[in-house]
Write a protein that holds these residues in place. Structure first.
Motif: not given
Lengths: 343, 343
Positions: A142-145, A292-295
């Motif tokens: 819900t937040g950072i991810l 996906p790039k962010f993860l």
């Protein structure tokens, strides 16, 4: 698909919007209803997904969806306005109970657009994502991810293209990397958190500053290269006076304006010209292809314990209205989440 | 370099700024002085240039340079503020009488930063350009072939990257290419000019519109993709309500604000976020490296008679103050020029 015993209706507690909101929202603008029921099975032939909601996200943009749309143009394009008599819509984390959609199956954990209720039938899965990494707290999605994390990433890296050594100001502050970073927040506790826990270079309590222009000149004697705009109004006016040549402003939100019938006037826009500033509004839903790039970027940082992340978790769907309203007086410390059910 | 008879002082009529201006500028904020003298020869060892001024350009940005600088940050970086007791500084066309600079020689025609006087010693030639093409009226180098022309080119092509079929709105309108273009202006005469002579698709007189939001909705039922901002204030507020997703605003100037002690507030900035709009201020002096590319683009159009260009020429240095002041009540029709001397 399974059939049989799932056909019966079960109780579905919901948080309902009572009426369109004007001015400062109140808990009584919403109510908890226990009248609803739902079948825990997708209708025959539907590509919908039935989920059990686990965590719901409280986000400032939701206030904007509570007001009566004035013109068609007043809608955000990709997110529906809320409607009185229907449950609040927002981001959340959920578990799939039944699916008619090829991308999701029973037992999957997902995050994305859901409703403030125990169970939801999600028929538009444009903003629904399967959770692949479960070695972190699920509420992180819900937040950072989730949406807010991707928002910070996009606003900072895609919109503002930071260069080493630049001076960054984040109002209603979250986190950042590699530059001189100053944050503002609305209480001593939050300022301490920014400085001591999040390792901001500097932080200040905007409620204690009588002259924001002077405050910013104190923290940014050379001017601001990058401003992450979450606040609007007087803060934006002061920032405009302090931007440096060729600065960038990522327009993410303007929480100070959402409860006003008429937004405050911003007077210093000529400084966009004097200083050749680029101010760009963005809506994170345009950037989900970068998820996906962010993860890939963020997960190793979390695994190495390099990310400091604070959550403020309210227990139970019933606590939803007060948790959401609390955002606008700054009661939350860290990401405000509502826990609906443990997995 | 020549020496000898040039050593004597000649009279140099000047338009002098009397004092810093606040509110609406008046002719009496300037005066014509015949007390000045000048040597028509550059000082020994100087890389300056002595010119005879032919045409002077009246431009809205000049109003901003007449006010008392409030803070250091209030200055535009690349252009000096004017100073009481000294001549007005602006763009113009001139003829070189003597030069200590390797790029200029006696007899050259030049355009760029000069002063409102008969003769000028230009010691900073950063914004001085030799005129290579003289088969057009020389006065064009104060307008379409000078700073304003390059400004329109940069704002449109570099900042806004227009795509075929997009909807363009130009306030305090000039010209554009290939899209659906609507202009606004402040008199019936100018609106007729925009529609009939400049071939805008549509044009309207903003002084006759009581609800600019409704006006723009009428001309842009699908919304505005590109806005060339010359006006600011209420016009910008109405435009923000009518921007289309992913629109671009080139911030070039805000003439409606220059005579106000405090600029008007702009209320609808949240629409930058809703519509993901990029609003970018620019100052043409950052783009003079594109001038050769711009000339290559525009000269053939002029040669083929495809460009419609209108000038409003005031005769004599003495007419300078009234010509400049006239910009702010919209007395000029077309580019306002002051003719100081024929070549």
């Amino acid at each position: 698909m399974a059939s049989g015993g799932d056909d019966e209706q079960v109780r579905n507690k919901q948080v309902i919007l009572k009426d369109f909101v004007s001015g400062f929202p109140k808990e009584s603008d919403m109510y908890v209803s226990t009248n609803g029921t739902i079948k825990l099975k997708v209708p025959e032939g539907s590509n919908g997904v039935v989920v059990k909601n686990l965590y719901l996200s409280c986000d400032p943009y939701m206030r904007n969806l509570m007001k009566k749309p004035i013109t068609e143009n007043d809608d955000m394009e990709s997110i529906d306005n809320l409607k009185p008599g229907l449950p609040i819509i927002g981001f959340g984390v959920a578990k799939v109970l039944d699916s008619g959609h090829p991308s999701f199956k029973k037992g999957d954990l997902v995050w994305g657009n859901t409703k403030w209720e125990e169970y939801s039938l999600i028929t538009n899965s444009q903003f629904l994502f399967k959770i692949q990494h479960t070695n972190v707290p699920l509420s992180y999605y819900t937040g950072i991810l989730g949406m807010p994390g991707l928002t910070a990433y996009v606003g900072f890296y895609e919109i503002c293209s930071p260069k080493r050594g630049e001076n960054v100001f984040i109002s209603a502050a979250s986190g950042a990397v590699g530059c001189y970073v100053v944050g503002s927040a609305g209480s001593k506790e939050k300022v301490d958190l920014l400085k001591n826990k999040f390792k901001f270079d500097e932080a200040f309590n905007y409620k204690e500053e009588s002259d924001l222009d002077a405050t910013l000149k104190r923290y940014f004697p050379e001017g601001i290269d990058i401003y992450f705009e979450n606040v609007g109004g007087k803060m934006l006016d002061a920032v405009l006076l302090n931007m440096r040549a060729h600065g960038r402003i990522a327009g993410c939100g303007m929480i100070s304006q959402y409860n006003l019938d008429k937004p405050e006037g911003v007077h210093n826009l000529m400084h966009l010209i004097y200083k050749r500033v680029r101010m760009e509004g963005f809506v994170v839903t345009d950037y989900f292809h970068l998820y996906p790039k962010f993860l890939e970027f963020i997960l190793p940082h979390i695994a190495e314990g390099k990310i400091v992340y604070v959550e403020d978790i309210a227990e139970g769907l019933e606590s939803g209205p007060s948790a959401l309203i609390g955002l606008f007086s700054g009661l939350n410390v860290g990401k405000q989440v509502v826990l609906v059910a443990r997995e």
